[in-house]
Design a protein around this motif. Structure first.
Motif, short mmCIF file in Angstrom:
data_model
loop_
_atom_site.label_atom_id
_atom_site.label_comp_id
_atom_site.label_asym_id
_atom_site.label_seq_id
_atom_site.Cartn_x
_atom_site.Cartn_y
_atom_site.Cartn_z
N ALA A 61 48.91 39.74 41.83
CA ALA A 61 48.48 39.38 42.34
C ALA A 61 46.71 39.43 43.04
O ALA A 61 46.50 38.27 43.13
N LEU A 62 46.10 39.86 42.69
CA LEU A 62 44.56 40.44 41.99
C LEU A 62 44.55 39.30 41.44
O LEU A 62 43.28 38.61 41.09
N PHE A 63 44.80 39.18 39.91
CA PHE A 63 44.76 38.10 39.34
C PHE A 63 44.77 36.37 39.82
O PHE A 63 44.09 35.68 39.46
N LEU A 64 45.98 36.23 40.61
CA LEU A 64 46.22 35.38 41.05
C LEU A 64 45.40 35.27 42.30
O LEU A 64 44.09 33.80 41.98
N GLY A 65 44.41 35.73 42.67
CA GLY A 65 43.29 36.00 43.74
C GLY A 65 42.32 34.84 43.10
O GLY A 65 41.60 34.14 43.74
N LEU A 66 42.06 36.18 42.31
CA LEU A 66 40.74 35.48 41.62
C LEU A 66 40.42 34.37 41.18
O LEU A 66 39.58 33.37 41.07
N LEU A 67 41.63 33.76 40.10
CA LEU A 67 42.25 32.16 40.19
C LEU A 67 41.65 31.17 41.22
O LEU A 67 41.37 30.19 40.75
N PHE A 68 42.31 31.50 41.87
CA PHE A 68 42.68 30.45 42.95
C PHE A 68 41.19 30.91 43.97
O PHE A 68 40.25 29.96 44.24
N HIS A 69 40.24 31.79 43.88
CA HIS A 69 39.11 31.52 44.41
C HIS A 69 37.57 31.64 43.67
O HIS A 69 36.77 32.04 43.73
#
Length: 174
Positions: free
Chosen positions: A136-144
């Motif tokens: 979830a954190l990695f996705l947040g970093l990727l998407f933002h």
């Protein structure tokens, strides 16, 4: 892509089928274009790509490969959506059958997050948080992530390195 200016005849020729075949599946051109967008938004391909990443690779390589797969998925969605919007096509919302199912975005993100969480399995004992939380954190970093930080682009390897090791270089080395 020609957007709404494309004819069903052109679509049929590009697909190598008779134009009448299109109308066995789609009521009209707008329904066809809606289906094109719906197909571009499907997460199945991205999940397959992430799930095919070899767990034998180092974690940084696994995450970079997953980030590239997600980037390609988002790029496809953006290209199709941009072409349709630029050409003036408006997705039909009046009929229930043309709306995305309730919770579709959440289900899509959950499937992608689960596939990413599997990439953390080999290091599960070394993680400070669960694989699901790390995903979830990695996705947040990727998407933002910003595409540019000042004049310097933030590439995938930099993003993965910061995610895995933090912003501070070890022993002051860069």
């Amino acid at each position: 892509m020609k957007g709404v200016r494309v004819t069903t005849g052109q679509v049929a020729r590009a697909a190598g089928i008779a134009e009448g075949t299109i109308f066995r599946v789609f009521a009209d051109r707008d329904e066809l274009l809606d289906a094109v967008m719906a197909e571009a938004m499907r997460h199945d391909h991205a999940v397959r790509e992430i799930s095919s990443v070899s767990l034998d690779q180092p974690p940084a390589d696994r995450l970079a490969e997953a980030a590239d797969a997600l980037g390609a998925h988002l790029g496809r969605m953006g290209t199709v959506a941009g072409a349709l919007q630029e050409s003036g096509h408006r997705r039909q919302r009046g009929e229930e059958g043309r709306r995305p199912p309730a919770g579709a975005r959440e289900a899509s993100m959950a499937a992608i997050r689960e596939a990413l969480a599997e990439l953390f399995a080999p290091e599960s004992e070394q993680l400070r948080i669960s694989g699901e939380q790390a995903a979830a954190l990695f996705l947040g970093l990727l998407f933002h992530r910003p595409q540019q930080l000042g004049a310097v682009a933030l590439d995938t390897s930099d993003l993965v390195a910061v995610f895995l090791h933090g912003a501070l270089a070890e022993d002051g080395a860069r």
